[in-house]
Write a protein that holds these residues in place. Structure first.
Motif, mmCIF file in Angstrom:
data_model
loop_
_atom_site.group_PDB
_atom_site.id
_atom_site.type_symbol
_atom_site.label_atom_id
_atom_site.label_comp_id
_atom_site.label_asym_id
_atom_site.label_seq_id
_atom_site.Cartn_x
_atom_site.Cartn_y
_atom_site.Cartn_z
ATOM 1 N N GLY A 151 0.775 -1.234 0.000
ATOM 2 C CA GLY A 151 0.000 0.000 0.000
ATOM 3 C C GLY A 151 0.805 1.282 0.000
ATOM 4 O O GLY A 151 0.289 2.346 -0.339
ATOM 5 N N ARG A 152 2.076 1.199 0.385
ATOM 6 C CA ARG A 152 2.897 2.409 0.472
ATOM 7 C C ARG A 152 4.355 2.071 0.182
ATOM 8 O O ARG A 152 4.745 0.911 0.113
ATOM 9 N N GLY A 153 5.157 3.101 -0.008
ATOM 10 C CA GLY A 153 6.602 2.943 -0.114
ATOM 11 C C GLY A 153 7.042 1.973 -1.189
ATOM 12 O O GLY A 153 6.604 2.033 -2.343
ATOM 13 N N LEU A 154 7.933 1.064 -0.813
ATOM 14 C CA LEU A 154 8.474 0.095 -1.758
ATOM 15 C C LEU A 154 7.389 -0.792 -2.354
ATOM 16 O O LEU A 154 7.362 -1.030 -3.572
ATOM 17 N N GLY A 155 6.494 -1.295 -1.506
ATOM 18 C CA GLY A 155 5.445 -2.183 -1.995
ATOM 19 C C GLY A 155 4.573 -1.540 -3.054
ATOM 20 O O GLY A 155 4.173 -2.178 -4.036
#
Length: 329
Positions: free
Chosen positions: A24-28
């Motif tokens: 849902g956020r950042g790297l992912g």
């Protein structure tokens, strides 16, 4: 990174289903966006917690799914907690029920509690280990029967530079050390089933990394400028692809630099007679000398080398000295 690899083939995922935990956020988020843009049907899993593992929200996963769909891709939001075995099984079932298959898994979910060893609480240790070690193991166990039955699978785990050690990283590093062991062991077990298991060691400006250095303006600026999360995504995409060139490897993805991290074993010393603490002390420089070393591909290969050095067996293939220019090419 070019859209076309050295063979002239575009790295695409048409018809493939990929699960991204912590998507849902950042790297992912970057992983999910790139995989979807390359044709994958992506299950974006995210509990929506804070960086310390507290709280939940469906909003991050849904936002990424909406972004993918707006760009013409296919995605589905999932909020199961992979820190529990039931949650991992439910996430796997969601992918299978939605699209009838599961080709690749990116184990990215993680939290960060950085605190000196003596100050860590029992609950903090449990949350960190449950998420990193437990979450990775739970997902491996959940997807394994389906990938083994299909004779195909790609799994990308997430390790960390914390493996090299630093102050305040004990619980976090312990979780990532477990992920390293899971990666190499699952790679060995998966070879018979067409399953490749690798890990990425990312360096990127994310919520967790920026929070850890929030009082250091210079480091914050360096992370933001030199290590955007999008630079890690191509490495993960290749490892999740059917053409993944390796298994059981750790790839360091730090900005525009990609490298291999590995465990090595020195040649060591064979004692002419039973060692004593004093002889070990005397031989310590030779024990630790890294001019030549090996990178065993399995426990049996490591044991085989020791047996051969003791005159009780064959060491298998000759040692590869990675300190020479020719070996590094």
């Amino acid at each position: 990174m070019s859209r076309v690899d050295e063979r002239g083939d575009e790295v695409r995922f048409d018809g493939r289903v990929v699960v991204v935990t912590g998507g849902g956020r950042g790297l992912g988020r970057e992983y999910a966006l790139l995989l979807a843009a390359r044709g994958a049907q992506v299950v974006v899993n995210d509990v929506g917690t804070g960086t310390d593992g507290h709280g939940t929200s469906p909003a991050p996963a849904r936002a990424v799914v909406e972004e993918i769909r707006a760009a013409g891709g296919q995605a589905h939001a999932d909020g199961h907690d992979v820190a529990s075995a039931d949650g991992a099984r439910a996430l796997t079932a969601t992918a299978l029920e939605r699209w009838g298959r599961l080709d690749a898994l990116v184990n990215n979910a993680g939290i960060s509690i950085l605190r000196p060893l003596a100050e860590l609480t029992d609950d903090e240790c449990r949350r960190v280990l449950d998420t990193h070690a437990g979450g990775t193991l739970n997902m491996l166990r959940a997807v394994w029967p389906h990938m083994a039955a299909a004779g195909y699978g790609r799994i990308v785990n997430t390790c960390s530079d914390a493996l090299f050690g630093d102050t305040g990283l004990s619980a976090y590093a312990a979780g990532k050390g477990a992920v390293l062991g899971l990666t190499t062991s699952a790679a060995a077990e998966g070879a018979a089933y067409g399953i490749k298991v690798n890990a990425v060691v990312p360096v990127a400006a994310t919520r967790m990394s920026l929070e850890a250095v929030r009082d250091d303006e210079r480091t914050t600026a360096l992370l933001t400028d030199l290590f955007p999360a999008r630079h890690v995504a191509p490495v993960v995409a290749l490892l999740a692809h059917e053409g993944a060139p390796c298994t059981g490897r750790l790839l360091h993805a730090a900005g525009r630099r990609t490298a291999r991290i590995f465990l090595g074993a020195t040649e060591g010393v064979v004692w002419p007679e039973d060692p004593t603490p004093e002889t070990v002390r005397a031989g310590f420089p030779r024990i630790c000398a890294t001019e030549t070393f090996r990178t065993p591909g399995s426990v049996s290969e490591s044991m085989g080398f020791s047996l051969a050095r003791l005159g009780a067996g064959s060491a298998g293939p000759p040692a590869l000295d990675l300190t020479t220019p020719a070996a590094r090419e």
